[in-house]
Design a protein around this motif. Structure first.
Motif, PDB file in Angstrom:
ATOM      1  N   GLY A  89     -29.386  33.466 -25.406  1.00  0.00           N
ATOM      2  CA  GLY A  89     -28.958  34.605 -26.193  1.00  0.00           C
ATOM      3  C   GLY A  89     -29.285  35.922 -25.519  1.00  0.00           C
ATOM      4  O   GLY A  89     -28.619  36.928 -25.744  1.00  0.00           O
ATOM      5  N   HIS A  90     -30.332  35.932 -24.663  1.00  0.00           N
ATOM      6  CA  HIS A  90     -30.719  37.187 -24.016  1.00  0.00           C
ATOM      7  C   HIS A  90     -29.823  37.522 -22.830  1.00  0.00           C
ATOM      8  O   HIS A  90     -30.058  38.530 -22.159  1.00  0.00           O
ATOM      9  N   LYS A  91     -28.801  36.703 -22.594  1.00  0.00           N
ATOM     10  CA  LYS A  91     -27.805  37.074 -21.589  1.00  0.00           C
ATOM     11  C   LYS A  91     -26.609  37.687 -22.318  1.00  0.00           C
ATOM     12  O   LYS A  91     -26.637  38.834 -22.727  1.00  0.00           O
ATOM     13  N   TRP A  92     -25.541  36.925 -22.541  1.00  0.00           N
ATOM     14  CA  TRP A  92     -24.323  37.565 -23.019  1.00  0.00           C
ATOM     15  C   TRP A  92     -24.365  37.964 -24.499  1.00  0.00           C
ATOM     16  O   TRP A  92     -23.569  38.779 -24.941  1.00  0.00           O
ATOM     17  N   LEU A  93     -25.265  37.422 -25.284  1.00  0.00           N
ATOM     18  CA  LEU A  93     -25.365  37.891 -26.666  1.00  0.00           C
ATOM     19  C   LEU A  93     -26.170  39.181 -26.761  1.00  0.00           C
ATOM     20  O   LEU A  93     -26.185  39.836 -27.798  1.00  0.00           O
ATOM     21  N   GLN A  94     -26.837  39.562 -25.668  1.00  0.00           N
ATOM     22  CA  GLN A  94     -27.591  40.820 -25.597  1.00  0.00           C
ATOM     23  C   GLN A  94     -28.783  40.846 -26.548  1.00  0.00           C
ATOM     24  O   GLN A  94     -29.205  41.922 -27.000  1.00  0.00           O
ATOM     25  N   SER A  95     -29.335  39.692 -26.867  1.00  0.00           N
ATOM     26  CA  SER A  95     -30.497  39.666 -27.749  1.00  0.00           C
ATOM     27  C   SER A  95     -31.745  40.111 -26.985  1.00  0.00           C
ATOM     28  O   SER A  95     -31.771  40.086 -25.753  1.00  0.00           O
ATOM     29  N   TRP A 109     -28.952  35.854 -35.731  1.00  0.00           N
ATOM     30  CA  TRP A 109     -28.077  36.031 -36.898  1.00  0.00           C
ATOM     31  C   TRP A 109     -27.536  37.461 -36.951  1.00  0.00           C
ATOM     32  O   TRP A 109     -26.346  37.683 -37.174  1.00  0.00           O
ATOM     33  N   ALA A 110     -28.423  38.443 -36.736  1.00  0.00           N
ATOM     34  CA  ALA A 110     -28.022  39.844 -36.825  1.00  0.00           C
ATOM     35  C   ALA A 110     -26.981  40.193 -35.771  1.00  0.00           C
ATOM     36  O   ALA A 110     -25.997  40.902 -36.049  1.00  0.00           O
ATOM     37  N   LEU A 111     -27.169  39.716 -34.540  1.00  0.00           N
ATOM     38  CA  LEU A 111     -26.227  40.044 -33.470  1.00  0.00           C
ATOM     39  C   LEU A 111     -24.879  39.370 -33.678  1.00  0.00           C
ATOM     40  O   LEU A 111     -23.834  39.974 -33.418  1.00  0.00           O
ATOM     41  N   LEU A 112     -24.880  38.141 -34.136  1.00  0.00           N
ATOM     42  CA  LEU A 112     -23.610  37.468 -34.415  1.00  0.00           C
ATOM     43  C   LEU A 112     -22.862  38.191 -35.521  1.00  0.00           C
ATOM     44  O   LEU A 112     -21.625  38.301 -35.481  1.00  0.00           O
ATOM     45  N   CYS A 113     -23.594  38.687 -36.519  1.00  0.00           N
ATOM     46  CA  CYS A 113     -22.963  39.492 -37.569  1.00  0.00           C
ATOM     47  C   CYS A 113     -22.386  40.780 -36.994  1.00  0.00           C
ATOM     48  O   CYS A 113     -21.264  41.183 -37.314  1.00  0.00           O
ATOM     49  N   ALA A 114     -23.163  41.448 -36.156  1.00  0.00           N
ATOM     50  CA  ALA A 114     -22.767  42.764 -35.652  1.00  0.00           C
ATOM     51  C   ALA A 114     -21.552  42.689 -34.728  1.00  0.00           C
ATOM     52  O   ALA A 114     -20.637  43.515 -34.822  1.00  0.00           O
ATOM     53  N   PHE A 115     -21.531  41.710 -33.828  1.00  0.00           N
ATOM     54  CA  PHE A 115     -20.434  41.595 -32.868  1.00  0.00           C
ATOM     55  C   PHE A 115     -19.205  40.930 -33.479  1.00  0.00           C
ATOM     56  O   PHE A 115     -18.076  41.367 -33.267  1.00  0.00           O
ATOM     57  N   GLY A 116     -19.423  39.837 -34.205  1.00  0.00           N
ATOM     58  CA  GLY A 116     -18.300  39.018 -34.635  1.00  0.00           C
ATOM     59  C   GLY A 116     -17.681  38.290 -33.456  1.00  0.00           C
ATOM     60  O   GLY A 116     -17.988  38.575 -32.290  1.00  0.00           O
ATOM     61  N   LYS A 117     -16.810  37.351 -33.734  1.00  0.00           N
ATOM     62  CA  LYS A 117     -16.170  36.588 -32.658  1.00  0.00           C
ATOM     63  C   LYS A 117     -15.372  37.492 -31.722  1.00  0.00           C
ATOM     64  O   LYS A 117     -15.410  37.346 -30.498  1.00  0.00           O
ATOM     65  N   VAL A 133     -28.872  38.226 -13.546  1.00  0.00           N
ATOM     66  CA  VAL A 133     -28.068  38.141 -14.765  1.00  0.00           C
ATOM     67  C   VAL A 133     -28.983  38.481 -15.937  1.00  0.00           C
ATOM     68  O   VAL A 133     -29.818  37.689 -16.348  1.00  0.00           O
ATOM     69  N   MET A 134     -28.831  39.680 -16.466  1.00  0.00           N
ATOM     70  CA  MET A 134     -29.713  40.182 -17.514  1.00  0.00           C
ATOM     71  C   MET A 134     -28.910  40.574 -18.744  1.00  0.00           C
ATOM     72  O   MET A 134     -27.736  40.928 -18.652  1.00  0.00           O
ATOM     73  N   GLY A 135     -29.561  40.568 -19.884  1.00  0.00           N
ATOM     74  CA  GLY A 135     -28.982  41.145 -21.079  1.00  0.00           C
ATOM     75  C   GLY A 135     -29.470  42.575 -21.234  1.00  0.00           C
ATOM     76  O   GLY A 135     -30.151  43.119 -20.362  1.00  0.00           O
ATOM     77  N   ALA A 136     -29.104  43.197 -22.343  1.00  0.00           N
ATOM     78  CA  ALA A 136     -29.414  44.610 -22.517  1.00  0.00           C
ATOM     79  C   ALA A 136     -30.231  44.901 -23.758  1.00  0.00           C
ATOM     80  O   ALA A 136     -30.429  46.058 -24.090  1.00  0.00           O
ATOM     81  N   SER A 137     -30.712  43.875 -24.473  1.00  0.00           N
ATOM     82  CA  SER A 137     -31.481  44.108 -25.704  1.00  0.00           C
ATOM     83  C   SER A 137     -30.744  45.088 -26.611  1.00  0.00           C
ATOM     84  O   SER A 137     -31.153  46.230 -26.806  1.00  0.00           O
ATOM     85  N   HIS A 138     -29.628  44.629 -27.165  1.00  0.00           N
ATOM     86  CA  HIS A 138     -28.784  45.455 -28.024  1.00  0.00           C
ATOM     87  C   HIS A 138     -29.601  46.016 -29.191  1.00  0.00           C
ATOM     88  O   HIS A 138     -30.462  45.320 -29.749  1.00  0.00           O
TER      89      HIS A 138
END
Length: 376
Positions: free
Chosen positions: A290-296, A349-357, A79-84
């Motif tokens: 955060g490095h999973k589904w938030l893609q951080s 903070w940046a990723l939450l801004c970029a994706f939104g709910k 289970v990995m993220g993608a470093s958005h």
């Protein structure tokens, strides 16, 4: 900035973009052997040093054959993220700013970003707004932080100050955990002196769900402080423990319920999947990554605790050289173990801004649909 350092940064940017564009074609396994990588990185250390831009080129040339395709479309092993890219860009700024994110006085901006990002995360995951949140390196340190708060509060109720007096002579804490708990849970218990083999292991079903009836029989005999660790999203199957029943059993014994939600807690951000994690809001602490589904980018976990006072008691550190802050500002070192650390609030903070709910909800739903399609 001198031309030589500007060239090094330009080279890093150019190689990073080239890697990003190429990663969709990368194999899941790194092509180079360990011996080849040692040879590529090896050789004697120079006396005079090498030009910065050349160093970056040599680093990229040596490393890229040893990079896996974890962030590409052909990797299904873990289970990995993608470093958005938005998180990476924020992380680049974080590195260049060079701030120590541990204290308010060492980086007020990170402290403010952590406050706002914490509020947004709690809203997104539908967790109680009074919770405190610490920004950690990942799941293991998130468990360590939450379980330290649990240990301290459970023993405080017994009249024992574990932060001051340690565990020698302390009342014994009974820890109940599912047989399919993630290894990071056992690591955190070991670090905290609660032991890896002294826990009460509760059997699980074929999907890794904890057997609530067996847990009920186990806690019925407990007279000592009780800590129960449940799971939201088993790492191999994605299964969720029966969280409402576990919460009933734990709290009936005045115990502390901790939920490992490294992956599965994000289901609460998606209306069509939120039912899977129903009851998680009744826990006393939670971990997620955060490095999973938030893609951080990596180095991003969250330790969430309902009782902020217990959280702060377990983590806060004082020294003559550390300025004291008031209640009106956040001091990040009061919520995680580290002093010297990167300013982790900016990327979240940046990723939450970029994706939104809506963006996060859509991503969770899309990934679940893909998983269902692959399994059918």
């Amino acid at each position: 900035m001198s031309d030589q350092y500007s060239s090094a940064l330009d080279n890093a940017y150019r190689r990073a973009i080239r890697f990003y564009e190429a990663r969709k074609g990368l194999p899941a396994r790194a092509p180079a052997t360990f011996g080849q990588l040692l040879e590529a990185f090896g050789g004697p250390m120079t006396d005079a040093g090498i030009a910065p831009a050349t160093v970056i080129e040599r680093l990229a040339d040596a490393a890229e054959p040893g990079l896996t395709g974890t962030a590409g479309p052909h990797f299904f092993a873990w289970v990995m993220g993608a470093s958005h890219p938005v998180g990476v860009a924020a992380d680049w700024l974080t590195s260049m700013w060079g701030q120590n994110g541990a204290g308010y006085h060492s980086c007020p901006a990170n402290a403010a970003a952590e406050v706002v990002a914490s509020k947004w995360l709690l809203e997104l995951l539908h967790l109680p707004p009074e919770c405190s949140l610490g920004f950690t390196t990942g799941g293991t340190m998130s468990h360590f932080t939450c379980l330290a708060a649990a240990r301290g509060e459970l023993l405080r109720r017994q009249g024992w100050d574990v932060e001051a007096d340690g565990l020698f002579g302390a009342p014994e804490i009974t820890v109940c955990v599912g047989a399919d708990a993630h290894v990071s849970v056992f690591s955190a218990l070991r670090y905290l002196g609660l032991g890896q083999r002294r826990v009460v292991v509760i059997h699980t079903d074929s999907e890794g769900r904890m057997n609530a009836d067996e847990l009920g029989r186990a806690v019925a005999t407990v007279s000592a402080p009780l800590l129960v660790i449940a799971q939201a999203g088993q790492i191999n199957t994605g299964a969720f423990d029966p969280l409402n029943t576990i919460a009933d059993l734990t709290h009936a014994r005045q115990g502390w319920l901790h939920v490992d939600g490294a992956l599965g807690l994000w289901a609460r951000a998606c209306p069509s999947r939120a039912h899977l994690a129903e009851g998680a809001e009744r826990a006393d602490s939670w971990t997620t990554d955060g490095h999973k589904w938030l893609q951080s980018p990596y180095d991003c976990g969250y330790a969430i605790v309902r009782d902020a006072r217990a959280h702060r008691r377990a983590m806060t550190v004082q020294a003559s050289y550390l300025p004291v802050t008031g209640e009106e500002v956040r001091d990040p070192k009061e919520w995680v173990p580290e002093l010297s650390r990167r300013a982790r609030g900016f990327a979240t903070w940046a990723l939450l801004c970029a994706f939104g709910k809506d963006g996060i909800s859509a991503m969770v739903e899309r990934h679940c649909q893909l998983a269902e399609r692959m399994s059918s």
